[in-house]
Design a protein around this motif. Structure first.
Motif, PDB file in Angstrom:
ATOM      1  N   VAL A  39       0.931  -1.152  -0.163  1.00 23.73           N
ATOM      2  CA  VAL A  39      -0.014  -0.176   0.109  1.00 23.73           C
ATOM      3  C   VAL A  39       0.919   1.205  -0.061  1.00 23.73           C
ATOM      4  O   VAL A  39       0.570   2.130  -0.885  1.00 23.73           O
ATOM      5  CB  VAL A  39      -0.989   0.055   1.091  1.00 23.73           C
ATOM      6  N   ALA A  40       1.922   1.083   0.866  1.00 23.81           N
ATOM      7  CA  ALA A  40       2.751   2.455   0.827  1.00 23.81           C
ATOM      8  C   ALA A  40       3.588   2.767  -0.424  1.00 23.81           C
ATOM      9  O   ALA A  40       3.551   3.680  -1.100  1.00 23.81           O
ATOM     10  CB  ALA A  40       3.884   2.242   1.979  1.00 23.81           C
ATOM     11  N   ALA A  41       4.021   1.524  -1.161  1.00 24.56           N
ATOM     12  CA  ALA A  41       4.569   1.371  -2.427  1.00 24.56           C
ATOM     13  C   ALA A  41       3.690   1.972  -3.513  1.00 24.56           C
ATOM     14  O   ALA A  41       4.071   2.868  -4.308  1.00 24.56           O
ATOM     15  CB  ALA A  41       5.282   0.080  -2.701  1.00 24.56           C
ATOM     16  N   ALA A  42       2.459   1.618  -3.236  1.00 20.99           N
ATOM     17  CA  ALA A  42       1.467   2.133  -4.441  1.00 20.99           C
ATOM     18  C   ALA A  42       1.426   3.519  -4.451  1.00 20.99           C
ATOM     19  O   ALA A  42       1.202   4.392  -5.281  1.00 20.99           O
ATOM     20  CB  ALA A  42       0.214   1.248  -4.332  1.00 20.99           C
ATOM     21  N   ALA A  43       1.198   4.038  -3.145  1.00 22.89           N
ATOM     22  CA  ALA A  43       1.014   5.192  -3.031  1.00 22.89           C
ATOM     23  C   ALA A  43       2.278   6.184  -3.581  1.00 22.89           C
ATOM     24  O   ALA A  43       2.006   7.484  -3.863  1.00 22.89           O
ATOM     25  CB  ALA A  43       0.774   5.692  -1.366  1.00 22.89           C
ATOM     26  N   ASN A  44       3.357   5.601  -3.338  1.00 26.96           N
ATOM     27  CA  ASN A  44       4.634   6.342  -3.936  1.00 26.96           C
ATOM     28  C   ASN A  44       4.824   6.017  -5.435  1.00 26.96           C
ATOM     29  O   ASN A  44       5.950   6.495  -5.893  1.00 26.96           O
ATOM     30  CB  ASN A  44       5.750   5.755  -2.995  1.00 26.96           C
ATOM     31  N   GLY A  45       3.917   5.321  -6.146  1.00 29.35           N
ATOM     32  CA  GLY A  45       4.166   4.961  -7.625  1.00 29.35           C
ATOM     33  C   GLY A  45       5.109   3.798  -7.866  1.00 29.35           C
ATOM     34  O   GLY A  45       5.328   3.480  -9.016  1.00 29.35           O
ATOM     35  N   ALA A  46       5.590   3.249  -6.821  1.00 26.11           N
ATOM     36  CA  ALA A  46       6.321   2.257  -7.042  1.00 26.11           C
ATOM     37  C   ALA A  46       5.821   0.778  -6.666  1.00 26.11           C
ATOM     38  O   ALA A  46       5.109   0.929  -5.595  1.00 26.11           O
ATOM     39  CB  ALA A  46       7.865   2.351  -6.046  1.00 26.11           C
ATOM     40  N   GLU A  47       6.287  -0.279  -7.308  1.00 24.27           N
ATOM     41  CA  GLU A  47       5.884  -1.619  -6.693  1.00 24.27           C
ATOM     42  C   GLU A  47       7.083  -2.202  -6.049  1.00 24.27           C
ATOM     43  O   GLU A  47       8.301  -2.225  -6.448  1.00 24.27           O
ATOM     44  CB  GLU A  47       5.058  -2.339  -7.806  1.00 24.27           C
ATOM     45  N   GLY A  48       6.899  -3.070  -5.101  1.00 24.89           N
ATOM     46  CA  GLY A  48       7.997  -3.823  -4.366  1.00 24.89           C
ATOM     47  C   GLY A  48       9.089  -2.671  -3.684  1.00 24.89           C
ATOM     48  O   GLY A  48      10.177  -3.003  -4.108  1.00 24.89           O
ATOM     49  N   ALA A 104       7.721  14.489  -7.387  1.00 24.99           N
ATOM     50  CA  ALA A 104       7.240  14.611  -6.023  1.00 24.99           C
ATOM     51  C   ALA A 104       8.199  14.728  -5.338  1.00 24.99           C
ATOM     52  O   ALA A 104       8.137  15.628  -4.256  1.00 24.99           O
ATOM     53  CB  ALA A 104       6.452  13.264  -5.647  1.00 24.99           C
ATOM     54  N   LEU A 105       9.740  14.309  -5.263  1.00 23.91           N
ATOM     55  CA  LEU A 105      10.533  14.376  -4.443  1.00 23.91           C
ATOM     56  C   LEU A 105      11.194  15.664  -4.796  1.00 23.91           C
ATOM     57  O   LEU A 105      11.460  16.655  -3.780  1.00 23.91           O
ATOM     58  CB  LEU A 105      11.777  13.540  -4.686  1.00 23.91           C
ATOM     59  N   ALA A 106      11.053  16.400  -5.855  1.00 27.36           N
ATOM     60  CA  ALA A 106      11.763  17.549  -6.310  1.00 27.36           C
ATOM     61  C   ALA A 106      10.718  18.781  -5.834  1.00 27.36           C
ATOM     62  O   ALA A 106      11.253  19.552  -5.243  1.00 27.36           O
ATOM     63  CB  ALA A 106      11.672  17.832  -7.700  1.00 27.36           C
ATOM     64  N   ALA A 118      17.563  12.050   2.160  1.00 27.33           N
ATOM     65  CA  ALA A 118      17.549  10.482   2.269  1.00 27.33           C
ATOM     66  C   ALA A 118      16.499   9.910   1.272  1.00 27.33           C
ATOM     67  O   ALA A 118      16.429   8.745   1.123  1.00 27.33           O
ATOM     68  CB  ALA A 118      17.378   9.992   3.468  1.00 27.33           C
ATOM     69  N   ALA A 119      15.478  10.802   0.812  1.00 26.16           N
ATOM     70  CA  ALA A 119      14.339  10.305   0.127  1.00 26.16           C
ATOM     71  C   ALA A 119      14.751  10.059  -1.188  1.00 26.16           C
ATOM     72  O   ALA A 119      14.020   9.370  -1.996  1.00 26.16           O
ATOM     73  CB  ALA A 119      13.127  11.381   0.186  1.00 26.16           C
ATOM     74  N   TRP A 120      15.888  10.546  -1.723  1.00 30.58           N
ATOM     75  CA  TRP A 120      16.161  10.588  -2.998  1.00 30.58           C
ATOM     76  C   TRP A 120      16.903   9.172  -3.290  1.00 30.58           C
ATOM     77  O   TRP A 120      17.685   8.878  -2.110  1.00 30.58           O
ATOM     78  CB  TRP A 120      16.936  11.590  -3.337  1.00 30.58           C
ATOM     79  N   PRO A 121      16.767   8.617  -4.216  1.00 29.33           N
ATOM     80  CA  PRO A 121      17.656   7.481  -4.546  1.00 29.33           C
ATOM     81  C   PRO A 121      19.066   7.702  -4.657  1.00 29.33           C
ATOM     82  O   PRO A 121      19.287   8.926  -5.396  1.00 29.33           O
ATOM     83  CB  PRO A 121      17.028   6.686  -5.819  1.00 29.33           C
ATOM     84  N   GLN A 122      20.143   6.870  -4.668  1.00 31.80           N
ATOM     85  CA  GLN A 122      21.226   7.134  -4.707  1.00 31.80           C
ATOM     86  C   GLN A 122      21.756   6.755  -6.271  1.00 31.80           C
ATOM     87  O   GLN A 122      22.658   7.249  -6.857  1.00 31.80           O
ATOM     88  CB  GLN A 122      22.418   6.404  -3.728  1.00 31.80           C
ATOM     89  N   VAL A 123      20.972   5.786  -6.659  1.00 32.95           N
ATOM     90  CA  VAL A 123      21.185   5.072  -8.041  1.00 32.95           C
ATOM     91  C   VAL A 123      19.946   4.923  -8.725  1.00 32.95           C
ATOM     92  O   VAL A 123      19.061   4.204  -8.139  1.00 32.95           O
ATOM     93  CB  VAL A 123      21.905   3.840  -7.894  1.00 32.95           C
ATOM     94  N   PRO A 144      17.555  16.666 -14.658  1.00 33.04           N
ATOM     95  CA  PRO A 144      17.643  18.207 -14.244  1.00 33.04           C
ATOM     96  C   PRO A 144      17.048  18.595 -13.214  1.00 33.04           C
ATOM     97  O   PRO A 144      17.265  19.325 -12.187  1.00 33.04           O
ATOM     98  CB  PRO A 144      16.980  19.019 -15.655  1.00 33.04           C
ATOM     99  N   LEU A 145      16.025  17.892 -12.809  1.00 33.70           N
ATOM    100  CA  LEU A 145      14.999  17.878 -11.321  1.00 33.70           C
ATOM    101  C   LEU A 145      16.029  17.591 -10.112  1.00 33.70           C
ATOM    102  O   LEU A 145      16.079  18.160  -9.268  1.00 33.70           O
ATOM    103  CB  LEU A 145      13.809  16.960 -11.663  1.00 33.70           C
ATOM    104  N   ALA A 146      16.508  16.345 -10.352  1.00 32.96           N
ATOM    105  CA  ALA A 146      17.641  15.944  -9.347  1.00 32.96           C
ATOM    106  C   ALA A 146      18.769  17.170  -9.271  1.00 32.96           C
ATOM    107  O   ALA A 146      19.125  17.213  -7.971  1.00 32.96           O
ATOM    108  CB  ALA A 146      18.179  14.510  -9.626  1.00 32.96           C
ATOM    109  N   ARG A 147      19.278  17.627 -10.280  1.00 32.84           N
ATOM    110  CA  ARG A 147      20.493  18.660 -10.035  1.00 32.84           C
ATOM    111  C   ARG A 147      19.819  19.869  -9.523  1.00 32.84           C
ATOM    112  O   ARG A 147      20.618  20.455  -8.684  1.00 32.84           O
ATOM    113  CB  ARG A 147      20.954  18.955 -11.591  1.00 32.84           C
ATOM    114  N   ALA A 148      18.792  20.115  -9.949  1.00 37.59           N
ATOM    115  CA  ALA A 148      18.224  21.451  -9.539  1.00 37.59           C
ATOM    116  C   ALA A 148      17.726  21.505  -7.723  1.00 37.59           C
ATOM    117  O   ALA A 148      17.836  22.487  -7.235  1.00 37.59           O
ATOM    118  CB  ALA A 148      16.548  21.920 -10.304  1.00 37.59           C
ATOM    119  N   ALA A 149      17.369  20.299  -7.425  1.00 35.44           N
ATOM    120  CA  ALA A 149      17.323  20.048  -6.118  1.00 35.44           C
ATOM    121  C   ALA A 149      18.579  19.805  -5.385  1.00 35.44           C
ATOM    122  O   ALA A 149      18.551  19.636  -4.110  1.00 35.44           O
ATOM    123  CB  ALA A 149      16.407  18.772  -5.856  1.00 35.44           C
TER     124      ALA A 149
END
Length: 194
Positions: A39-48, A104-106, A118-123, A144-149
């Motif tokens: 449920v948490a993953a679905a809310a975040n757009g990710a599965e697994g 969403a993270l940006a 910590a919310a951003w992926p490293q890879v 560009p979104l990651a760099r701008a953030a």
């Protein structure tokens, strides 16, 4: 006695085995196994997702995203990254779903400050050929979104093609590296520690 399989065997073979087991896992998930996490993953757009609903790593290690439309490939890559690299892994079925998570993270980055790092992926491993938004389109929007953030995210493109004319646009869009399928385990793991 039977010899152990080479850990550098291709992900393609592992993906085929995972595909055969997929139906059993889906039925277990439908019955409620791992319901809160899903449920948490679905809310975040990710599965697994192991990275949690906010993207925060739920386990020690790096937070890694796997973006690929082929579910068996995603599962095999995620499993390998969890087992061998101790990574927290979030899976996305296409570039659009992953881009929405980056957006969403940006959007949250200014409000979250240093704690939001910590919310951003490293890879991020992203397949080149996917429906809705391909790897190149994802990179062109997400990098560009990651760099701008102010976030240091290593984007790694994965493709089944070996021509330089395929690699160049991916690198120009912001990929730090391009891996060719079938990706071998040592190549994948080397990108996580790079």
């Amino acid at each position: 006695s039977r010899a152990r399989a080479d850990p550098a065997s291709s992900l393609t073979r592992r993906a085929k085995r995972a595909s055969r087991r997929g139906a059993r896992r889906r039925s277990a998930a439908a019955a409620g196994a791992g319901g809160d996490e899903r449920v948490a993953a679905a809310a975040n757009g990710a599965e697994g997702s192991d990275c949690g609903s906010s993207g925060l790593a739920a386990r020690p290690g790096r937070c890694v995203w796997v973006v690929d439309d082929a579910a068996p490939v995603r599962r095999v890559m995620a499993s390998l990254l969890r087992r061998s690299a101790g990574a927290a892994v979030s899976e996305f079925e296409d570039g659009q779903a992953a881009l929405e998570a980056v957006q969403a993270l940006a959007a949250a980055a200014p409000a979250s400050g240093a704690a939001g790092a910590a919310a951003w992926p490293q890879v991020v491993f992203v397949d080149n050929h996917m429906p809705r938004l391909d790897g190149r389109g994802f990179l062109a929007a997400a990098v560009p979104l990651a760099r701008a953030a102010g976030r240091e995210v290593r984007f790694v493109a994965i493709t089944g093609e070996t021509q330089q004319e395929v690699f160049d646009p991916l690198l120009a869009a912001g990929a730090a590296a391009v891996l060719c399928k079938p990706v071998r385990a040592p190549e994948l793991l080397a990108e996580v520690v790079a």
